[in-house]
Design a protein around this motif. Structure first.
Motif, PDB file in Angstrom:
ATOM      1  N   ALA A 194       0.871  -1.181   0.000  1.00 27.82           N
ATOM      2  CA  ALA A 194       0.000   0.000   0.000  1.00 27.82           C
ATOM      3  C   ALA A 194       0.900   1.220   0.000  1.00 27.82           C
ATOM      4  CB  ALA A 194      -0.903  -0.011   1.231  1.00 27.82           C
ATOM      5  N   ASP A 195       0.816   2.026  -1.046  1.00 33.19           N
ATOM      6  CA  ASP A 195       1.684   3.195  -1.200  1.00 33.19           C
ATOM      7  C   ASP A 195       0.848   4.457  -1.320  1.00 33.19           C
ATOM      8  OD1 ASP A 195       4.442   1.817  -1.667  1.00 33.19           O
ATOM      9  OD2 ASP A 195       3.062   0.777  -3.013  1.00 33.19           O
ATOM     10  N   LEU A 196       1.213   5.476  -0.573  1.00 32.54           N
ATOM     11  CA  LEU A 196       0.514   6.759  -0.640  1.00 32.54           C
ATOM     12  C   LEU A 196       1.123   7.568  -1.778  1.00 32.54           C
ATOM     13  CD1 LEU A 196      -1.683   8.500   0.705  1.00 32.54           C
ATOM     14  CD2 LEU A 196       0.119   9.514   2.116  1.00 32.54           C
ATOM     15  N   VAL A 197       0.502   7.494  -2.946  1.00 33.65           N
ATOM     16  CA  VAL A 197       1.065   8.132  -4.147  1.00 33.65           C
ATOM     17  C   VAL A 197       0.092   9.104  -4.802  1.00 33.65           C
ATOM     18  CG1 VAL A 197       2.635   6.213  -4.627  1.00 33.65           C
ATOM     19  CG2 VAL A 197       0.323   6.191  -5.580  1.00 33.65           C
ATOM     20  N   ASN A 198      -1.159   9.085  -4.399  1.00 34.69           N
ATOM     21  CA  ASN A 198      -2.163   9.942  -5.032  1.00 34.69           C
ATOM     22  C   ASN A 198      -2.572  11.098  -4.109  1.00 34.69           C
ATOM     23  OD1 ASN A 198      -2.325   8.217  -7.343  1.00 34.69           O
ATOM     24  ND2 ASN A 198      -3.606   6.817  -6.144  1.00 34.69           N
ATOM     25  N   LYS A 199      -3.049  12.167  -4.738  1.00 32.64           N
ATOM     26  CA  LYS A 199      -3.517  13.296  -3.946  1.00 32.64           C
ATOM     27  C   LYS A 199      -4.700  12.875  -3.081  1.00 32.64           C
ATOM     28  CE  LYS A 199      -2.145  16.911  -7.251  1.00 32.64           C
ATOM     29  NZ  LYS A 199      -2.620  18.030  -8.107  1.00 32.64           N
ATOM     30  N   PHE A 200      -4.835  13.546  -1.949  1.00 33.93           N
ATOM     31  CA  PHE A 200      -5.930  13.250  -1.024  1.00 33.93           C
ATOM     32  C   PHE A 200      -6.424  14.557  -0.419  1.00 33.93           C
ATOM     33  CE2 PHE A 200      -1.930  13.072   1.229  1.00 33.93           C
ATOM     34  CZ  PHE A 200      -2.154  13.864   2.340  1.00 33.93           C
ATOM     35  N   THR A 201      -7.615  14.520   0.122  1.00 40.49           N
ATOM     36  CA  THR A 201      -8.174  15.682   0.811  1.00 40.49           C
ATOM     37  C   THR A 201      -7.916  15.523   2.299  1.00 40.49           C
ATOM     38  OG1 THR A 201      -9.911  15.892  -0.863  1.00 40.49           O
ATOM     39  CG2 THR A 201     -10.267  17.014   1.247  1.00 40.49           C
ATOM     40  N   ASN A 202      -7.176  16.491   2.872  1.00 41.02           N
ATOM     41  CA  ASN A 202      -6.847  16.372   4.292  1.00 41.02           C
ATOM     42  C   ASN A 202      -8.021  16.811   5.163  1.00 41.02           C
ATOM     43  OD1 ASN A 202      -6.870  19.178   4.398  1.00 41.02           O
ATOM     44  ND2 ASN A 202      -4.663  19.399   4.624  1.00 41.02           N
ATOM     45  N   PHE A 203      -7.820  16.838   6.483  1.00 40.22           N
ATOM     46  CA  PHE A 203      -8.925  17.092   7.398  1.00 40.22           C
ATOM     47  C   PHE A 203      -9.467  18.518   7.284  1.00 40.22           C
ATOM     48  CE2 PHE A 203      -5.531  19.022   9.692  1.00 40.22           C
ATOM     49  CZ  PHE A 203      -6.091  19.881  10.627  1.00 40.22           C
ATOM     50  N   LYS A 204      -8.697  19.407   6.660  1.00 39.92           N
ATOM     51  CA  LYS A 204      -9.165  20.773   6.449  1.00 39.92           C
ATOM     52  C   LYS A 204      -9.901  20.929   5.120  1.00 39.92           C
ATOM     53  CE  LYS A 204      -5.980  23.437   9.310  1.00 39.92           C
ATOM     54  NZ  LYS A 204      -4.965  24.526   9.313  1.00 39.92           N
ATOM     55  N   GLY A 205     -10.022  19.821   4.381  1.00 41.49           N
ATOM     56  CA  GLY A 205     -10.689  19.892   3.085  1.00 41.49           C
ATOM     57  C   GLY A 205      -9.798  20.380   1.970  1.00 41.49           C
ATOM     58  N   VAL A 206      -8.476  20.376   2.190  1.00 38.20           N
ATOM     59  CA  VAL A 206      -7.518  20.873   1.198  1.00 38.20           C
ATOM     60  C   VAL A 206      -6.933  19.689   0.425  1.00 38.20           C
ATOM     61  CG1 VAL A 206      -5.355  22.119   0.849  1.00 38.20           C
ATOM     62  CG2 VAL A 206      -6.947  22.845   2.650  1.00 38.20           C
ATOM     63  N   LEU A 207      -6.948  19.804  -0.907  1.00 37.61           N
ATOM     64  CA  LEU A 207      -6.348  18.770  -1.748  1.00 37.61           C
ATOM     65  C   LEU A 207      -4.836  18.815  -1.552  1.00 37.61           C
ATOM     66  CD1 LEU A 207      -7.231  16.610  -3.808  1.00 37.61           C
ATOM     67  CD2 LEU A 207      -6.716  18.256  -5.619  1.00 37.61           C
ATOM     68  N   THR A 208      -4.247  17.704  -1.166  1.00 41.65           N
ATOM     69  CA  THR A 208      -2.865  17.684  -0.688  1.00 41.65           C
ATOM     70  C   THR A 208      -2.016  16.706  -1.492  1.00 41.65           C
ATOM     71  OG1 THR A 208      -3.661  18.173   1.549  1.00 41.65           O
ATOM     72  CG2 THR A 208      -1.410  17.336   1.350  1.00 41.65           C
ATOM     73  N   GLU A 209      -0.795  17.144  -1.820  1.00 37.61           N
ATOM     74  CA  GLU A 209       0.161  16.266  -2.500  1.00 37.61           C
ATOM     75  C   GLU A 209       0.764  15.303  -1.481  1.00 37.61           C
ATOM     76  OE1 GLU A 209       1.183  15.857  -5.543  1.00 37.61           O
ATOM     77  OE2 GLU A 209       0.304  17.549  -6.629  1.00 37.61           O
ATOM     78  N   PRO A 210       0.867  14.017  -1.835  1.00 38.72           N
ATOM     79  CA  PRO A 210       1.464  13.058  -0.903  1.00 38.72           C
ATOM     80  C   PRO A 210       2.984  13.159  -0.892  1.00 38.72           C
ATOM     81  CG  PRO A 210       0.912  11.951  -2.935  1.00 38.72           C
ATOM     82  CD  PRO A 210       0.442  13.377  -3.090  1.00 38.72           C
ATOM     83  N   HIS A 211       3.592  12.769   0.200  1.00 40.84           N
ATOM     84  CA  HIS A 211       5.049  12.702   0.305  1.00 40.84           C
ATOM     85  C   HIS A 211       5.502  11.266   0.555  1.00 40.84           C
ATOM     86  CE1 HIS A 211       5.509  16.986   0.067  1.00 40.84           C
ATOM     87  NE2 HIS A 211       4.730  17.176   1.114  1.00 40.84           N
ATOM     88  N   GLY A 212       4.677  10.328   0.155  1.00 48.62           N
ATOM     89  CA  GLY A 212       5.051   8.924   0.287  1.00 48.62           C
ATOM     90  C   GLY A 212       4.487   8.290   1.540  1.00 48.62           C
TER      91      GLY A 212
END
Length: 412
Positions: A194-212
């Protein structure tokens, strides 16, 4: 008696009464504080943040990325106060810490824990206290945490990839599996990364770039077994990316700057929270994949191996429990020689509780809590942890042993 003596006597009585009232008020305040903490012992456990310093370095054993030690030092400077704050938000860190040590009946004062350079013995007492907290949590009603499913992985930025990586399971773990009658055939062992490679929405509702972030496990439903192969949490990788933005694996490990502390201050808890998705812990990701891969056999989970442990804290605890003492910080040496079947401890022992408080025990605790409805009630006191060592052909340096851990949840 003259009037002067009478007045002096009355005045002395009033002074004594005032002092007595002052003392009683202090005693009452202390009692009220203790009662508040005691009443919130289990409830406040819901606020404990899962430990994220979990690293099983099957891919890179014997060639550790050089910034890990520096980052561990920064994280360790803040871990104790963060735990105290999370345990009881209504109390300051010192009050909660003193309560934690007093409740544990340990002959050690909080002042003896020097955050800049803690001796392994102090480390042991700290993780023993932490283990007792998680032990209580495993007994308590399920904490109010989000319950994630396999479908939530993609929405939180995770990509699942089947891998042909069962070959990295060390020979000593294979021998243990054979003795425990866990199937060794490759078709019974499904390795998923399981690799964090895609953008996600953080708890503030901001689309966030992953850092792995990587959780590579072997799932063996027929044997009721999970083997942790290589685990780096998103918070760890975000902190690494922040503090070492120009770092690369190609840099020489004996570089002259390796011993220098980074000039960039570490991210705060709030900043790390913003940099990670809601579904980010080893327990959440591992349980979601286990539930999918095992289907109706999910309740049969019994064994959790950690294959080649690289985390200095866990290794240091394993060494301390087995009589190897160090001065100052844990070393990078692999000094323990404890071949399988190693040494086993249940959670009625101080050694077992200290290992439960380690990074590799906290994850187990949350995995049990997350899946408790499916797993059914187990006898928490009889959960066992076995520590052992073994050679890792092609990866171990001369004289080094790999460090391993096995958690046994007991019969379903």
């Amino acid at each position: 008696m003259s009037q002067t003596k009478l007045r002096l006597t009355i005045r002395a009585i009033f002074v004594a009464l005032a002092f007595l009232i002052f003392l009683l008020s202090k005693v009452w305040q202390q009692h009220a504080t203790s009662s508040d903490v005691a009443e919130t012992t289990v409830l406040s456990l819901e606020h404990v943040v899962p430990d994220e310093k979990l690293h099983s370095n099957s891919r890179v054993f014997g060639k550790h990325v050089h910034h890990h030690h520096h980052l561990h030092n920064h994280q360790r400077l803040h871990s104790r106060d963060r735990l105290a704050r999370d345990l009881s938000p209504s109390l300051d860190s010192e009050q909660t810490e003193r309560w934690l040590f007093n409740r544990s009946n340990l002959n050690v004062q909080p002042s003896s824990l020097n955050l800049a350079k803690r001796a392994p013995l102090a480390d042991f007492h700290y993780y023993l206290c932490k283990g007792r907290v998680y032990f209580a949590n495993m007994h308590a009603a399920a904490p109010k945490r989000p319950r994630f499913s396999y479908n939530d992985l993609a929405t939180n930025g995770w990509r699942m990839t089947p891998e042909d990586s069962f070959s990295v399971v060390a020979p000593v773990v294979r021998s243990a599996m054979m003795e425990l009658e866990i199937p060794l055939e490759e078709d019974a062992n499904k390795v998923v990364s399981a690799d964090l490679v895609n953008k996600f929405t953080n708890f503030k509702g901001v689309l966030t770039e992953p850092h792995g972030g990587e959780y590579l496990q072997d799932y063996n439903p027929a044997g009721g077994t999970i083997i942790g192969l290589s685990n780096y949490s998103p918070r760890y990788t975000a902190q690494t990316h922040h503090m070492y933005p120009n770092d690369s694996d190609e840099e020489e490990e004996d570089d002259d700057d390796d011993d220098d502390e980074p000039d960039i201050p570490p991210l705060t808890d709030e900043e790390l929270h913003e940099a990670t998705p809601e579904m980010y812990t080893w327990a959440d990701i591992t349980w979601a994949i286990w539930a999918k891969e095992s289907g109706n056999d999910a309740r049969k989970l019994r064994y959790i191996f950690h294959n080649i442990i690289g985390t200095e804290i866990t290794r240091s605890l394993m060494e301390t429990i087995n009589g190897i003492q160090h001065d100052g910080e844990p070393t990078a040496d692999y000094a323990l020689n404890l071949p399988w079947p190693g040494r086993a401890f249940d959670l009625t022992t101080e050694a077992g509780l200290a290992l439960l408080g380690s990074p590799h025990g906290v994850g187990l605790s949350w995995l049990y809590i997350t899946g408790r409805e499916t797993l059914g009630a187990r006898n928490v006191e009889l959960i066992k942890v076995t520590v052992f060592t073994g050679r890792v052909p092609g990866l171990s340096a001369p004289g080094e042993n790999g460090y391993f851990m096995l958690w046994d949840l007991g019969q379903p």
